[in-house]
Design a protein around this motif. Structure first.
Motif, PDB file in Angstrom:
ATOM      1  N   TYR A   1      -6.304 -80.984   8.615  1.00 31.30           N
ATOM      2  CA  TYR A   1      -5.474 -81.763   9.592  1.00 31.30           C
ATOM      3  C   TYR A   1      -5.280 -80.479  10.881  1.00 31.30           C
ATOM      4  O   TYR A   1      -4.652 -79.457  10.096  1.00 31.30           O
ATOM      5  CB  TYR A   1      -4.544 -82.419   9.023  1.00 31.30           C
ATOM      6  CG  TYR A   1      -4.634 -83.561   8.348  1.00 31.30           C
ATOM      7  CD1 TYR A   1      -5.242 -84.749   9.087  1.00 31.30           C
ATOM      8  CD2 TYR A   1      -4.283 -83.732   7.179  1.00 31.30           C
ATOM      9  CE1 TYR A   1      -5.850 -85.917   8.222  1.00 31.30           C
ATOM     10  CE2 TYR A   1      -4.504 -84.974   6.310  1.00 31.30           C
ATOM     11  CZ  TYR A   1      -5.235 -85.871   6.901  1.00 31.30           C
ATOM     12  OH  TYR A   1      -5.471 -87.159   6.044  1.00 31.30           O
ATOM     13  N   LEU A   2      -5.604 -80.971  12.050  1.00 27.40           N
ATOM     14  CA  LEU A   2      -5.052 -79.972  13.017  1.00 27.40           C
ATOM     15  C   LEU A   2      -4.166 -80.257  14.129  1.00 27.40           C
ATOM     16  O   LEU A   2      -3.292 -79.838  14.507  1.00 27.40           O
ATOM     17  CB  LEU A   2      -6.350 -79.337  13.590  1.00 27.40           C
ATOM     18  CG  LEU A   2      -7.246 -78.554  12.832  1.00 27.40           C
ATOM     19  CD1 LEU A   2      -8.546 -78.228  13.670  1.00 27.40           C
ATOM     20  CD2 LEU A   2      -6.425 -77.170  12.589  1.00 27.40           C
ATOM     21  N   HIS A   3      -4.179 -81.733  14.606  1.00 30.63           N
ATOM     22  CA  HIS A   3      -3.382 -82.326  15.366  1.00 30.63           C
ATOM     23  C   HIS A   3      -3.004 -81.489  16.756  1.00 30.63           C
ATOM     24  O   HIS A   3      -2.170 -81.210  17.029  1.00 30.63           O
ATOM     25  CB  HIS A   3      -2.001 -82.759  14.949  1.00 30.63           C
ATOM     26  CG  HIS A   3      -2.314 -83.852  13.602  1.00 30.63           C
ATOM     27  ND1 HIS A   3      -2.632 -85.099  13.976  1.00 30.63           N
ATOM     28  CD2 HIS A   3      -2.361 -83.915  12.370  1.00 30.63           C
ATOM     29  CE1 HIS A   3      -2.900 -85.778  12.771  1.00 30.63           C
ATOM     30  NE2 HIS A   3      -2.510 -85.013  11.987  1.00 30.63           N
TER      31      HIS A   3
ATOM     32  N   ASP B   1       3.080 -86.001  14.470  1.00 26.72           N
ATOM     33  CA  ASP B   1       2.713 -84.483  14.577  1.00 26.72           C
ATOM     34  C   ASP B   1       1.617 -84.778  15.807  1.00 26.72           C
ATOM     35  O   ASP B   1       0.937 -83.843  16.029  1.00 26.72           O
ATOM     36  CB  ASP B   1       1.923 -84.503  13.041  1.00 26.72           C
ATOM     37  CG  ASP B   1       1.104 -85.869  12.561  1.00 26.72           C
ATOM     38  OD1 ASP B   1       1.145 -86.788  13.399  1.00 26.72           O
ATOM     39  OD2 ASP B   1       0.660 -85.901  11.631  1.00 26.72           O
ATOM     40  N   GLN B   2       1.402 -86.111  16.222  1.00 27.02           N
ATOM     41  CA  GLN B   2       0.646 -85.977  17.662  1.00 27.02           C
ATOM     42  C   GLN B   2       1.259 -86.432  18.880  1.00 27.02           C
ATOM     43  O   GLN B   2       0.992 -86.959  19.967  1.00 27.02           O
ATOM     44  CB  GLN B   2      -0.267 -87.140  17.388  1.00 27.02           C
ATOM     45  CG  GLN B   2      -1.694 -87.056  18.077  1.00 27.02           C
ATOM     46  CD  GLN B   2      -2.484 -86.068  17.734  1.00 27.02           C
ATOM     47  OE1 GLN B   2      -2.432 -85.405  16.796  1.00 27.02           O
ATOM     48  NE2 GLN B   2      -3.753 -86.017  18.387  1.00 27.02           N
ATOM     49  N   GLY B   3       2.621 -85.828  18.722  1.00 24.92           N
ATOM     50  CA  GLY B   3       3.465 -86.175  19.843  1.00 24.92           C
ATOM     51  C   GLY B   3       4.581 -87.247  19.707  1.00 24.92           C
ATOM     52  O   GLY B   3       5.577 -87.118  20.552  1.00 24.92           O
TER      53      GLY B   3
ATOM     54  N   HIS C   1      11.862 -85.741  17.742  1.00 27.51           N
ATOM     55  CA  HIS C   1      11.149 -84.584  17.619  1.00 27.51           C
ATOM     56  C   HIS C   1      10.791 -84.126  16.136  1.00 27.51           C
ATOM     57  O   HIS C   1      11.594 -84.856  15.272  1.00 27.51           O
ATOM     58  CB  HIS C   1      11.850 -83.302  18.356  1.00 27.51           C
ATOM     59  CG  HIS C   1      13.463 -83.133  17.794  1.00 27.51           C
ATOM     60  ND1 HIS C   1      13.448 -82.516  16.588  1.00 27.51           N
ATOM     61  CD2 HIS C   1      14.315 -83.431  18.207  1.00 27.51           C
ATOM     62  CE1 HIS C   1      14.712 -82.402  16.387  1.00 27.51           C
ATOM     63  NE2 HIS C   1      15.355 -82.844  17.303  1.00 27.51           N
ATOM     64  N   PRO C   2       9.901 -83.330  15.921  1.00 23.19           N
ATOM     65  CA  PRO C   2       9.600 -83.033  14.386  1.00 23.19           C
ATOM     66  C   PRO C   2      10.907 -82.422  13.800  1.00 23.19           C
ATOM     67  O   PRO C   2      11.552 -81.766  14.100  1.00 23.19           O
ATOM     68  CB  PRO C   2       8.429 -81.935  14.505  1.00 23.19           C
ATOM     69  CG  PRO C   2       7.753 -82.269  15.832  1.00 23.19           C
ATOM     70  CD  PRO C   2       8.992 -82.753  16.918  1.00 23.19           C
TER      71      PRO C   2
END
Length: 361
Positions: free
Chosen positions: A93-95, A269-271, A278-279
């Motif tokens: 996974y990169l996102h 994780d994709q915004g 926020h993360p």
């Protein structure tokens, strides 16, 4: 082919790129798999399990990364950037839409970076994202219910209610895989559930699935503004493959939610689709803003690594095997796998990622 499986470095990420069963499948076909010491411990797989499957156990990340292909679960973190190599295949996974520094490093390195989340079948489904979306969708309600507990900072609402007391209200933004699985869990608990989506065909399908147990609404600004303030649990389940999720819930709208309500954004994780979110991390999963509990862990399935690793491998193994057998030529043989290609030959390849970073294209 030599294949490396490093131990994940993200906070409390206990999943592992290849299970012992997957390793055996590769070794039986003549490939060599190098697994970093204790890479699978958190998922319940010992070094001995990997040795019995035919793997070689290596002592450090460098020894796992120094291979023709590296198979991971989550995106490389900055300490791993120096380990990424030219002409290496990285499958994970990169996102990238939410990760400019990683995108820059992948371009600089010359690696061939293939992202699980953008591998796409002809019917536009995402086979390597789906199993984790199912888990994350189910966990979103499980975690949401937990953080609604008063001791966790929530309102003290039991989602299912009890006879004589109104159940909690769950609002789900997005009716895809995540939203559907979240709704299944919420309905199972006895909550009042609303799903908002812009796809009328999807809403029609969800009606066949849930009938009158879920209120299905067309998603537009007035509808979002009318439902969000009444939510005890708000779940963001909006995904645009390869792109940042659109912001559907503004800071002002969050401020209208009741104190102690909970927000879980699965697409963080994709915004993410909620302005105030926020993360976070499994170590510190929540924070409070405008009186609302925010949960933004980007690797939610890492909480159930035994289940998640096997579910992920069930989907990724056929593609891992193709890459092991054919190298980058596998991209020409499999159109779905080719759509997973994000970065190659010092350039962004995936159209959606190019749109996010036009200055890097």
């Amino acid at each position: 082919m030599e294949i490396g499986v490093p131990k994940e470095t993200k906070d409390q990420e206990f999943r592992v790129g290849l299970s012992p069963n997957s390793v055996r499948g590769l070794c039986d076909r003549g490939h060599t798999v190098f697994v970093e010491t204790d890479a699978g411990i958190g998922a319940g797989f010992t070094n001995e399990d990997y040795l019995q499957a035919g793997a070689k156990i290596v002592p450090d990340p460098k020894a796992a990364w120094n291979r023709e292909m590296v198979v991971k679960v989550k995106e490389p973190l900055p300490p791993e950037y120096p380990l990424i190599q030219k002409e290496q295949i990285l499958f994970t996974y990169l996102h990238l839409a939410a990760a400019r520094s990683l995108t820059e490093r992948l371009i600089e390195s010359g690696v061939t970076a293939i992202a699980y989340e953008t591998v796409e079948l002809p019917n536009h489904s995402l086979p390597l994202l789906t199993p984790m979306s199912i888990i994350a969708g189910r966990l979103s309600v499980q975690f949401g219910a937990r953080f609604l507990e008063r001791q966790q900072g929530g309102r003290g609402v039991l989602l299912g209610g009890v006879p004589g007391v109104q159940p909690g209200r769950v609002v789900i933004l997005g009716g895809g895989v995540v939203g559907t699985e979240a709704a299944k869990m919420a309905v199972g608990l006895g909550a009042q559930v609303q799903i908002l989506d812009i796809n009328l065909e999807r809403l029609a399908y969800l009606e066949t699935l849930f009938g009158s147990r879920v209120e299905l609404l067309y998603s537009n600004t007035p509808q979002v503004e009318g439902t969000v303030p009444n939510a005890d649990l708000l779940i963001g389940a909006v995904l645009v493959p390869g792109r940042k999720a659109p912001t559907l819930v503004s800071r002002d709208l969050v401020a209208k939610m009741r104190s102690g309500s909970v927000i879980v954004d699965v697409a963080v994780d994709q915004g993410g689709c909620i302005e105030t979110l926020h993360p976070t991390s499994h170590t510190k999963p929540t924070y409070v803003e405008a009186g609302v509990v925010h949960y933004g862990v980007p690797n939610m399935p890492g909480a159930v690594p035994w289940t998640a690793t096997q579910a992920l491998n069930n989907s990724t193994f056929p593609y891992v095997l193709k890459l092991a057998e054919h190298g980058i030529a596998a991209l020409e043989k499999d159109e779905s796998l080719a759509k997973g290609l994000n970065v190659q030959n010092h350039a962004i390849v995936h159209p959606a990622v190019r749109e996010v970073f036009p200055d890097l294209a």
